[in-house]
Scaffold this active site. Structure first.
Site, PDB file in Angstrom:
ATOM      1  N   LYS A 119       5.142 -14.031   1.345  1.00 53.54           N
ATOM      2  CA  LYS A 119       5.246 -14.799   0.273  1.00 53.54           C
ATOM      3  C   LYS A 119       6.631 -15.067  -0.427  1.00 53.54           C
ATOM      4  O   LYS A 119       6.620 -14.612  -1.453  1.00 53.54           O
ATOM      5  CB  LYS A 119       4.081 -14.374  -0.679  1.00 53.54           C
ATOM      6  CG  LYS A 119       3.663 -15.315  -1.853  1.00 53.54           C
ATOM      7  CD  LYS A 119       3.054 -16.718  -1.356  1.00 53.54           C
ATOM      8  CE  LYS A 119       2.617 -17.384  -2.584  1.00 53.54           C
ATOM      9  NZ  LYS A 119       2.591 -18.875  -2.279  1.00 53.54           N
ATOM     10  N   ASP A 177      -0.266 -18.345   2.052  1.00 52.03           N
ATOM     11  CA  ASP A 177      -1.406 -19.497   1.669  1.00 52.03           C
ATOM     12  C   ASP A 177      -1.738 -20.445   2.767  1.00 52.03           C
ATOM     13  O   ASP A 177      -2.508 -20.530   2.959  1.00 52.03           O
ATOM     14  CB  ASP A 177      -1.196 -19.922   0.417  1.00 52.03           C
ATOM     15  CG  ASP A 177       0.317 -20.209  -0.081  1.00 52.03           C
ATOM     16  OD1 ASP A 177       1.319 -19.801   0.860  1.00 52.03           O
ATOM     17  OD2 ASP A 177       0.441 -20.478  -1.204  1.00 52.03           O
ATOM     18  N   ASP A 231      -9.236  -9.806   8.215  1.00 54.09           N
ATOM     19  CA  ASP A 231     -10.886 -10.248   7.781  1.00 54.09           C
ATOM     20  C   ASP A 231     -11.160 -11.629   8.076  1.00 54.09           C
ATOM     21  O   ASP A 231     -12.260 -11.792   8.697  1.00 54.09           O
ATOM     22  CB  ASP A 231     -11.082  -9.593   6.305  1.00 54.09           C
ATOM     23  CG  ASP A 231     -11.566  -8.180   6.067  1.00 54.09           C
ATOM     24  OD1 ASP A 231     -11.049  -7.417   7.173  1.00 54.09           O
ATOM     25  OD2 ASP A 231     -12.521  -7.874   5.297  1.00 54.09           O
ATOM     26  N   ASP A 284      -4.072  -7.340   5.986  1.00 49.31           N
ATOM     27  CA  ASP A 284      -5.373  -6.723   5.862  1.00 49.31           C
ATOM     28  C   ASP A 284      -6.290  -7.856   5.626  1.00 49.31           C
ATOM     29  O   ASP A 284      -7.489  -8.141   6.015  1.00 49.31           O
ATOM     30  CB  ASP A 284      -5.328  -5.749   4.639  1.00 49.31           C
ATOM     31  CG  ASP A 284      -6.353  -5.037   4.674  1.00 49.31           C
ATOM     32  OD1 ASP A 284      -7.282  -4.940   5.355  1.00 49.31           O
ATOM     33  OD2 ASP A 284      -6.538  -4.070   3.600  1.00 49.31           O
ATOM     34  N   TYR A 325       0.767  -1.078   0.011  1.00 48.44           N
ATOM     35  CA  TYR A 325      -0.125  -0.009   0.019  1.00 48.44           C
ATOM     36  C   TYR A 325       0.911   1.121  -0.068  1.00 48.44           C
ATOM     37  O   TYR A 325       0.473   2.228   0.381  1.00 48.44           O
ATOM     38  CB  TYR A 325      -0.927   0.010   1.168  1.00 48.44           C
ATOM     39  CG  TYR A 325      -2.062  -1.116   1.223  1.00 48.44           C
ATOM     40  CD1 TYR A 325      -2.212  -2.019   0.233  1.00 48.44           C
ATOM     41  CD2 TYR A 325      -2.983  -1.173   2.158  1.00 48.44           C
ATOM     42  CE1 TYR A 325      -2.972  -2.938   0.313  1.00 48.44           C
ATOM     43  CE2 TYR A 325      -3.752  -2.154   2.389  1.00 48.44           C
ATOM     44  CZ  TYR A 325      -3.958  -3.042   1.309  1.00 48.44           C
ATOM     45  OH  TYR A 325      -4.994  -3.911   1.716  1.00 48.44           O
TER      46      TYR A 325
END
Ligand SMILES: NC(=O)c1ccc[n+]([C@@H]2O[C@H](COP(=O)([O-])OP(=O)(O)OC[C@H]3O[C@@H](n4cnc5c(N)ncnc54)[C@H](O)[C@@H]3O)[C@@H](O)[C@H]2O)c1
Length: 361
Positions: free
Chosen positions: A196, A229, A257, A253, A143
């Site tokens: 990752k 993952d 959630d 982020d 971001y």
């Protein structure tokens, strides 16, 4: 009555949609808590009308001198930004990211808390104690806002966009140290680092190497490095293994959630955007967005925003008051006063009234 010992100046920015309802709810509960504190503390609120309606009127998401004005507050209590009439990247960058990035609120803490009386989609939650915190790098990563759209001059179908993630060693180190320091305050002293780095071989490898180096300074804290993952599977299959999960801006982020959905609803999840050096005010807000589908109906779950208020109290050093608020929320959900996102029929106001009553338990 004599003046309170300490008055906290809070900037309230409800912004859009259910943000307006849940910030009103949070303020009511926080004021009730202050009123019950026997003059120990009080809140002095200033509300700002910034958001998408303000944008439609002025062409700006916040006042030109908004950051200068906000700088003088003890904290910011934020609702949610975004409305279908304004492109999401315009509203988000114009207000929430503008504040978070300019005030260097580099540590975003998002507890995943399981509430009594709220049925989790995880069967394991019925008989396992689950409680973990997602620590999100909040100033760079995916971001950072670096990149651009190019080559549209080559005609239809030929445009190219670059969205570059920024990883600095300093940025990685400060959030990783923050996660280790937080782990030391928790019953289970463990940090799980998420990247990752098999596919993203520059920034995320720098993150992994920094994690390994910083971990040497915390021999009392258990560590693991997990790919994002695999971590998303672990959230579902082995959440009892988690205590502090630290990840980049985008990965955290998404994972937070998932965490709040596993706890029962996005409406339950609280968050704090800290400027740990306290050079700027920190910002407290629910994890959820403006929920246009239920805005104005009076049914939004206010608990994420109310518990963001508890994080604000902790930030002010009012740990006992934060615990009192948490207890009142747990008593409320435990007694079955639930909004419809968590299977109940209560309105936002019903939940607020029950929490205010339960402050006196
Ligand atoms: N921090 C923020 O301000 C923030 C975060 C995420 C999304 N947004 C913005 O919010 C808008 C809507 O985004 P979205 O639909 O992807 O996410 P959202 O979080 O607003 O809604 C997702 C789902 O969760 C439900 N929900 C959210 N909050 C709830 C609450 N308090 N009580 C009960 N149910 C709740 C909604 O009804 C919806 O079904 C967009 O403009 C987006 O950019 C803002």
């Amino acid at each position: 009555m004599s003046a309170p010992k300490r008055t906290y100046k809070i900037a309230a920015i409800p912004a859009d949609g259910v943000g307006i309802e849940v910030v009103t709810a949070g303020r009511t509960v926080l004021d009730a808590l202050a009123a019950a504190s026997d003059g120990a503390f009080a809140f002095d609120w200033t509300e700002f009308p910034w958001g998408c309606t303000y944008f439609e009127r002025t062409g700006r998401m916040m006042d030109r001198d908004g950051l200068e004005v906000l700088q003088h507050f003890d904290a910011i209590y934020f609702g949610a930004v975004g409305w279908p009439s304004v492109p999401d990247h315009v509203s988000l960058w114009g207000l929430r990211l503008n504040i978070a990035q300019n005030f260097d609120q580099w540590a975003n803490v998002r507890p995943v808390h399981f509430h009594p009386g709220v049925v989790s989609p995880l069967r394991k939650a019925d008989d396992t104690q689950l409680d973990w915190v997602v620590v999100r790098e909040n100033s760079e990563g995916e971001y950072a806002g670096l990149g651009g759209r190019n080559l549209s001059g080559r005609g239809p179908g030929n445009e190219v966009a670059l969205q570059t993630a920024l990883f600095t060693e300093k940025g990685c180190e400060r959030i990783i140290r923050f996660a280790f320091d937080l782990a030391r305050t928790r019953p289970v002293k463990k940090v799980s680092s998420v990247t990752k780095s098999n596919a993203q071989q520059y920034g995320m490898v720098l993150w992994d190497e920094t994690f390994t180096r910083v971990a040497r300074d915390y021999p009392d804290v258990t560590t693991e490095s997990v790919l994002v993952d695999a971590m998303s599977a672990k959230f579902v299959l082995k959440p009892e293994d988690l205590s502090v999960v630290v990840a980049s801006n985008l990965n955290a982020d998404i994972l937070s959630d998932l965490g709040s959905a596993l706890a029962g609803s996005l409406g339950l999840a609280a968050s704090a955007n800290y400027n740990p050096e306290r050079r700027f005010p920190s910002m407290f807000e629910p994890v959820h967005g403006s929920a246009p589908d239920i805005a104005g109906l009076g049914v939004a779950n206010p608990i994420g925003t109310i518990l963001s208020g508890a994080l604000m109290l902790e930030h002010f050093g009012l740990a006992d008051e934060a615990a009192r608020l948490q207890k009142a929320v747990d008593a409320t959900t435990g007694s079955g006063v639930l909004t419809r996102d968590v299977g109940g029929t209560a309105t936002t106001d019903d939940v607020v009234a029950a929490i205010v009553d339960n402050l006196h338990l």
